[in-house]
Design a protein around this motif. Structure first.
Motif, PDB file in Angstrom:
ATOM      1  N   ALA A  44       0.820  -1.190  -0.115  1.00  0.00           N
ATOM      2  CA  ALA A  44      -0.109   0.070  -0.128  1.00  0.00           C
ATOM      3  C   ALA A  44       0.946   1.268   0.097  1.00  0.00           C
ATOM      4  O   ALA A  44       0.329   2.415  -0.549  1.00  0.00           O
ATOM      5  N   ASP A  45       2.073   0.980   0.471  1.00  0.00           N
ATOM      6  CA  ASP A  45       2.915   2.351   0.699  1.00  0.00           C
ATOM      7  C   ASP A  45       4.159   2.259  -0.278  1.00  0.00           C
ATOM      8  O   ASP A  45       5.059   3.247  -0.267  1.00  0.00           O
ATOM      9  N   CYS A  46       4.127   1.386  -1.276  1.00  0.00           N
ATOM     10  CA  CYS A  46       5.061   1.396  -2.308  1.00  0.00           C
ATOM     11  C   CYS A  46       5.081   2.681  -3.245  1.00  0.00           C
ATOM     12  O   CYS A  46       4.089   3.286  -3.595  1.00  0.00           O
ATOM     13  N   ASN A  47       6.157   2.936  -3.811  1.00  0.00           N
ATOM     14  CA  ASN A  47       6.365   3.973  -4.764  1.00  0.00           C
ATOM     15  C   ASN A  47       6.023   3.722  -6.505  1.00  0.00           C
ATOM     16  O   ASN A  47       6.594   2.522  -6.861  1.00  0.00           O
ATOM     17  N   VAL A  48       4.966   3.936  -6.673  1.00  0.00           N
ATOM     18  CA  VAL A  48       4.454   3.516  -8.105  1.00  0.00           C
ATOM     19  C   VAL A  48       5.610   3.663  -9.214  1.00  0.00           C
ATOM     20  O   VAL A  48       5.486   2.777  -9.832  1.00  0.00           O
ATOM     21  N   GLY A  49       6.334   4.579  -9.352  1.00  0.00           N
ATOM     22  CA  GLY A  49       7.240   4.926 -10.268  1.00  0.00           C
ATOM     23  C   GLY A  49       8.263   3.967 -10.168  1.00  0.00           C
ATOM     24  O   GLY A  49       8.682   3.243 -11.106  1.00  0.00           O
ATOM     25  N   THR A  50       8.726   3.836  -8.869  1.00  0.00           N
ATOM     26  CA  THR A  50       9.910   2.487  -8.713  1.00  0.00           C
ATOM     27  C   THR A  50       9.264   1.093  -9.075  1.00  0.00           C
ATOM     28  O   THR A  50      10.040   0.315  -9.661  1.00  0.00           O
ATOM     29  N   LEU A  51       8.181   0.953  -8.902  1.00  0.00           N
ATOM     30  CA  LEU A  51       7.409  -0.537  -9.120  1.00  0.00           C
ATOM     31  C   LEU A  51       7.436  -0.460 -10.537  1.00  0.00           C
ATOM     32  O   LEU A  51       7.597  -1.408 -11.177  1.00  0.00           O
ATOM     33  N   GLY A  71      -5.033  -5.820  -0.545  1.00  0.00           N
ATOM     34  CA  GLY A  71      -5.548  -4.577  -0.017  1.00  0.00           C
ATOM     35  C   GLY A  71      -5.841  -3.660  -1.110  1.00  0.00           C
ATOM     36  O   GLY A  71      -5.176  -3.570  -2.099  1.00  0.00           O
ATOM     37  N   PRO A  72      -6.752  -2.870  -0.819  1.00  0.00           N
ATOM     38  CA  PRO A  72      -7.138  -1.791  -2.081  1.00  0.00           C
ATOM     39  C   PRO A  72      -6.025  -0.827  -2.458  1.00  0.00           C
ATOM     40  O   PRO A  72      -5.821  -0.874  -3.517  1.00  0.00           O
ATOM     41  N   MET A  73      -5.436  -0.274  -1.472  1.00  0.00           N
ATOM     42  CA  MET A  73      -4.471   0.601  -1.901  1.00  0.00           C
ATOM     43  C   MET A  73      -3.291  -0.115  -2.768  1.00  0.00           C
ATOM     44  O   MET A  73      -2.953   0.354  -3.673  1.00  0.00           O
ATOM     45  N   ALA A  74      -2.928  -1.212  -2.323  1.00  0.00           N
ATOM     46  CA  ALA A  74      -2.098  -1.968  -3.057  1.00  0.00           C
ATOM     47  C   ALA A  74      -2.494  -2.415  -4.489  1.00  0.00           C
ATOM     48  O   ALA A  74      -1.791  -2.316  -5.551  1.00  0.00           O
ATOM     49  N   HIS A  75      -3.849  -2.832  -4.535  1.00  0.00           N
ATOM     50  CA  HIS A  75      -4.350  -3.186  -6.052  1.00  0.00           C
ATOM     51  C   HIS A  75      -4.360  -1.675  -6.818  1.00  0.00           C
ATOM     52  O   HIS A  75      -3.893  -2.075  -8.121  1.00  0.00           O
ATOM     53  N   ILE A  76      -4.751  -0.619  -6.376  1.00  0.00           N
ATOM     54  CA  ILE A  76      -4.813   0.542  -7.241  1.00  0.00           C
ATOM     55  C   ILE A  76      -3.350   0.922  -7.729  1.00  0.00           C
ATOM     56  O   ILE A  76      -3.003   1.473  -8.811  1.00  0.00           O
ATOM     57  N   LYS A  77      -2.378   0.775  -6.735  1.00  0.00           N
ATOM     58  CA  LYS A  77      -0.910   1.266  -7.024  1.00  0.00           C
ATOM     59  C   LYS A  77      -0.562   0.225  -8.046  1.00  0.00           C
ATOM     60  O   LYS A  77       0.487   0.546  -8.854  1.00  0.00           O
ATOM     61  N   GLY A  78      -1.016  -0.931  -7.819  1.00  0.00           N
ATOM     62  CA  GLY A  78      -0.293  -2.164  -8.778  1.00  0.00           C
ATOM     63  C   GLY A  78      -0.802  -1.799 -10.197  1.00  0.00           C
ATOM     64  O   GLY A  78      -0.012  -1.932 -11.349  1.00  0.00           O
ATOM     65  N   LEU A  79      -2.108  -1.336 -10.507  1.00  0.00           N
ATOM     66  CA  LEU A  79      -2.793  -1.004 -11.634  1.00  0.00           C
ATOM     67  C   LEU A  79      -2.160   0.462 -12.063  1.00  0.00           C
ATOM     68  O   LEU A  79      -1.668   0.310 -13.623  1.00  0.00           O
ATOM     69  N   ALA A 122      -5.223 -16.405   8.329  1.00  0.00           N
ATOM     70  CA  ALA A 122      -5.193 -16.668   6.939  1.00  0.00           C
ATOM     71  C   ALA A 122      -5.755 -15.505   6.237  1.00  0.00           C
ATOM     72  O   ALA A 122      -6.566 -15.052   6.810  1.00  0.00           O
ATOM     73  N   THR A 123      -5.144 -15.221   5.027  1.00  0.00           N
ATOM     74  CA  THR A 123      -5.667 -14.139   4.227  1.00  0.00           C
ATOM     75  C   THR A 123      -5.660 -14.669   2.700  1.00  0.00           C
ATOM     76  O   THR A 123      -5.436 -15.857   2.395  1.00  0.00           O
ATOM     77  N   SER A 124      -5.829 -13.583   1.957  1.00  0.00           N
ATOM     78  CA  SER A 124      -5.480 -13.999   0.298  1.00  0.00           C
ATOM     79  C   SER A 124      -5.178 -12.445  -0.110  1.00  0.00           C
ATOM     80  O   SER A 124      -5.217 -11.403   0.444  1.00  0.00           O
ATOM     81  N   LEU A 125      -4.425 -12.638  -1.325  1.00  0.00           N
ATOM     82  CA  LEU A 125      -4.044 -11.468  -2.146  1.00  0.00           C
ATOM     83  C   LEU A 125      -4.380 -11.876  -3.543  1.00  0.00           C
ATOM     84  O   LEU A 125      -4.884 -12.870  -4.049  1.00  0.00           O
ATOM     85  N   LEU A 126      -4.115 -10.720  -4.470  1.00  0.00           N
ATOM     86  CA  LEU A 126      -4.311 -10.862  -5.755  1.00  0.00           C
ATOM     87  C   LEU A 126      -2.778 -10.926  -6.388  1.00  0.00           C
ATOM     88  O   LEU A 126      -1.929 -10.034  -6.242  1.00  0.00           O
ATOM     89  N   ARG A 127      -2.801 -11.811  -7.303  1.00  0.00           N
ATOM     90  CA  ARG A 127      -1.817 -12.016  -7.839  1.00  0.00           C
ATOM     91  C   ARG A 127      -1.962 -11.404  -9.511  1.00  0.00           C
ATOM     92  O   ARG A 127      -2.741 -11.843 -10.335  1.00  0.00           O
ATOM     93  N   LEU A 128      -1.493 -10.340  -9.859  1.00  0.00           N
ATOM     94  CA  LEU A 128      -1.805  -9.645 -11.235  1.00  0.00           C
ATOM     95  C   LEU A 128      -0.455 -10.208 -12.171  1.00  0.00           C
ATOM     96  O   LEU A 128       0.423  -9.874 -12.100  1.00  0.00           O
ATOM     97  N   GLY A 129      -1.101 -10.899 -13.142  1.00  0.00           N
ATOM     98  CA  GLY A 129      -0.463 -11.399 -14.297  1.00  0.00           C
ATOM     99  C   GLY A 129      -0.315 -10.426 -15.451  1.00  0.00           C
ATOM    100  O   GLY A 129      -1.478  -9.895 -15.960  1.00  0.00           O
ATOM    101  N   VAL A 130       1.037  -9.667 -15.693  1.00  0.00           N
ATOM    102  CA  VAL A 130       0.978  -8.785 -16.586  1.00  0.00           C
ATOM    103  C   VAL A 130       1.799  -9.191 -17.700  1.00  0.00           C
ATOM    104  O   VAL A 130       2.922  -9.569 -17.568  1.00  0.00           O
ATOM    105  N   TRP A 131       1.297  -8.889 -19.148  1.00  0.00           N
ATOM    106  CA  TRP A 131       2.257  -9.229 -20.220  1.00  0.00           C
ATOM    107  C   TRP A 131       1.929  -8.417 -21.543  1.00  0.00           C
ATOM    108  O   TRP A 131       0.773  -7.870 -21.351  1.00  0.00           O
ATOM    109  N   PRO A 132       2.723  -8.474 -22.373  1.00  0.00           N
ATOM    110  CA  PRO A 132       2.379  -7.495 -23.558  1.00  0.00           C
ATOM    111  C   PRO A 132       1.394  -8.388 -24.796  1.00  0.00           C
ATOM    112  O   PRO A 132       1.732  -9.382 -24.728  1.00  0.00           O
ATOM    113  N   MET A 186     -12.202   0.144  -7.313  1.00  0.00           N
ATOM    114  CA  MET A 186     -11.480  -0.542  -8.454  1.00  0.00           C
ATOM    115  C   MET A 186     -10.971  -1.878  -7.791  1.00  0.00           C
ATOM    116  O   MET A 186     -10.571  -2.739  -8.463  1.00  0.00           O
ATOM    117  N   SER A 187     -10.517  -1.861  -6.488  1.00  0.00           N
ATOM    118  CA  SER A 187     -10.202  -3.397  -5.924  1.00  0.00           C
ATOM    119  C   SER A 187     -11.155  -4.506  -5.867  1.00  0.00           C
ATOM    120  O   SER A 187     -10.966  -5.506  -6.381  1.00  0.00           O
TER     121      SER A 187
END
Length: 212
Positions: A44-51, A71-79, A122-132, A186-187
């Protein structure tokens, strides 16, 4: 990755790796490697540009990248990181190619077991597969991008209900546009895509995916 703005997703047609799908907005996806590097962690607190820079390097090296976000903030930053990475690639690695590319995202739910003797539940996360993938033709893509969202989501919208609407739209017209305001909305939109994939499992051919 389809984007109409900071809080809108264009959900593309069902996509089959290697071959074109019969749906109107389907686009060709590459074979995804069986073994890839460890997924990038998106907090949730990652730098979007660095990522975004890390995603760009991973795509350039492996042709595919996975982001783990909880979490929602992590999801939107991933997008956002994927959107920025797409711009970086368009200016650099893809600039010399004649075929225009775009990044697509396919989210998948991953369960995490309890840890530290139950101290962490126990919890869950979203794994976002990204490709061109090659961009859809302008005549088709522009027609979708200029439409109003087919599905409007809020922070209280049930992902299962979103998924039902998305599944119906994909069966009917081959694409759907989801709109919402804020990270939580958006999450929920992202969480709906694996559910829509399940709803369509009986009509999808083996290996077909739903991507944004």
């Amino acid at each position: 990755m389809g984007s109409l703005g900071p809080a809108t997703l264009a959900i593309g047609a069902v996509v089959r790796p290697v071959r074109f799908c019969r749906r109107r907005l389907s686009i060709q996806a590459p074979d995804l490697p069986r073994a890839v590097s460890t997924p990038l962690l998106c907090s949730a607190d990652c730098n979007v540009g660095t990522l975004a820079g890390a995603v760009t390097k991973r795509i350039g090296r492996d042709g595919v990248c996975f982001l783990d976000a909880c979490g929602p903030m992590a999801h939107i930053k991933g997008l956002k990181a994927v959107i920025f990475a797409e711009r970086y690639l368009q200016r650099a690695e893809w600039a010399a190619t004649s075929q225009q590319q775009q990044l697509v995202v396919a989210p998948k739910r991953q369960s995490l077991p309890a840890a530290r003797g139950g101290e962490l539940p126990a919890t869950s996360l979203l794994r976002l597969g990204v490709w061109p993938m090659p961009k859809v033709p302008i005549s088709e893509g522009a027609a979708v991008m200029q439409t109003q969202p087919d599905v409007i989501v809020s922070k209280d919208t049930n992902p299962g209900l979103i998924a039902a609407d998305v599944a119906a739209l994909l069966k009917h017209q081959g694409h759907a546009v989801i709109g919402g305001m804020g990270a939580v909305a958006m999450s929920r939109a992202l969480k709906s895509l694996p559910i829509a994939q399940h709803y369509l499992s009986k009509v999808l051919n083996n290996g077909e995916l739903i991507v944004a």
